[in-house]
Scaffold this motif. Structure first.
Motif, PDB file in Angstrom:
ATOM      1  N   LYS A  35      -9.050 -10.818   1.469  1.00 46.12           N
ATOM      2  CA  LYS A  35      -7.599 -10.792   1.704  1.00 46.12           C
ATOM      3  C   LYS A  35      -7.011  -9.588   0.981  1.00 46.12           C
ATOM      4  O   LYS A  35      -7.457  -9.226  -0.094  1.00 46.12           O
ATOM      5  N   PHE A  36      -6.003  -8.983   1.601  1.00 50.60           N
ATOM      6  CA  PHE A  36      -5.284  -7.868   0.991  1.00 50.60           C
ATOM      7  C   PHE A  36      -3.803  -8.135   1.168  1.00 50.60           C
ATOM      8  O   PHE A  36      -3.324  -8.308   2.282  1.00 50.60           O
ATOM      9  N   ILE A  37      -3.091  -8.204   0.056  1.00 50.33           N
ATOM     10  CA  ILE A  37      -1.630  -8.362   0.075  1.00 50.33           C
ATOM     11  C   ILE A  37      -1.054  -7.022  -0.360  1.00 50.33           C
ATOM     12  O   ILE A  37      -1.252  -6.594  -1.492  1.00 50.33           O
ATOM     13  N   ARG A  38      -0.371  -6.349   0.542  1.00 53.71           N
ATOM     14  CA  ARG A  38       0.135  -5.008   0.209  1.00 53.71           C
ATOM     15  C   ARG A  38       1.393  -5.080  -0.638  1.00 53.71           C
ATOM     16  O   ARG A  38       2.122  -6.079  -0.607  1.00 53.71           O
ATOM     17  N   GLY A  39       1.630  -4.012  -1.367  1.00 53.35           N
ATOM     18  CA  GLY A  39       2.845  -3.900  -2.149  1.00 53.35           C
ATOM     19  C   GLY A  39       3.958  -3.324  -1.284  1.00 53.35           C
ATOM     20  O   GLY A  39       3.755  -2.985  -0.119  1.00 53.35           O
ATOM     21  N   GLU A  40       5.142  -3.204  -1.879  1.00 49.94           N
ATOM     22  CA  GLU A  40       6.266  -2.653  -1.120  1.00 49.94           C
ATOM     23  C   GLU A  40       6.038  -1.190  -0.766  1.00 49.94           C
ATOM     24  O   GLU A  40       6.369  -0.748   0.324  1.00 49.94           O
ATOM     25  N   LYS A  41       5.474  -0.431  -1.712  1.00 47.00           N
ATOM     26  CA  LYS A  41       5.227   0.993  -1.483  1.00 47.00           C
ATOM     27  C   LYS A  41       3.738   1.316  -1.450  1.00 47.00           C
ATOM     28  O   LYS A  41       3.378   2.458  -1.216  1.00 47.00           O
ATOM     29  N   ILE A  42       2.901   0.347  -1.685  1.00 44.82           N
ATOM     30  CA  ILE A  42       1.461   0.565  -1.688  1.00 44.82           C
ATOM     31  C   ILE A  42       0.933   0.242  -0.291  1.00 44.82           C
ATOM     32  O   ILE A  42       1.072  -0.879   0.185  1.00 44.82           O
TER      33      ILE A  42
END
Length: 56
Positions: A35-42
């Motif tokens: 699983k990958f949860i992205r950041g707001e700017k990442i």
């Protein structure tokens, strides 16, 4: 999938929300990304189920 990995998959979005800085959360086993949860700017750099590269 182990019970520990299932638990981390479940709480991953909350881990991100607990951080003050922008972070991304990546969960892997020894073979692939789970699983990958992205950041707001990442940006999202990987996709779930994609295999990890072999270490050289």
């Amino acid at each position: 999938m182990s019970e520990m990995l299932k638990a981390f998959k479940l709480v991953a979005p909350y881990i991100k929300d607990l951080m003050v800085d922008d972070v991304a959360v990546t969960i892997t086993d020894t073979e692939k990304y789970i699983k990958f949860i992205r950041g707001e700017k990442i940006p999202q750099m990987v996709k779930a189920e994609k295999f990890l590269r072999a270490l050289l």
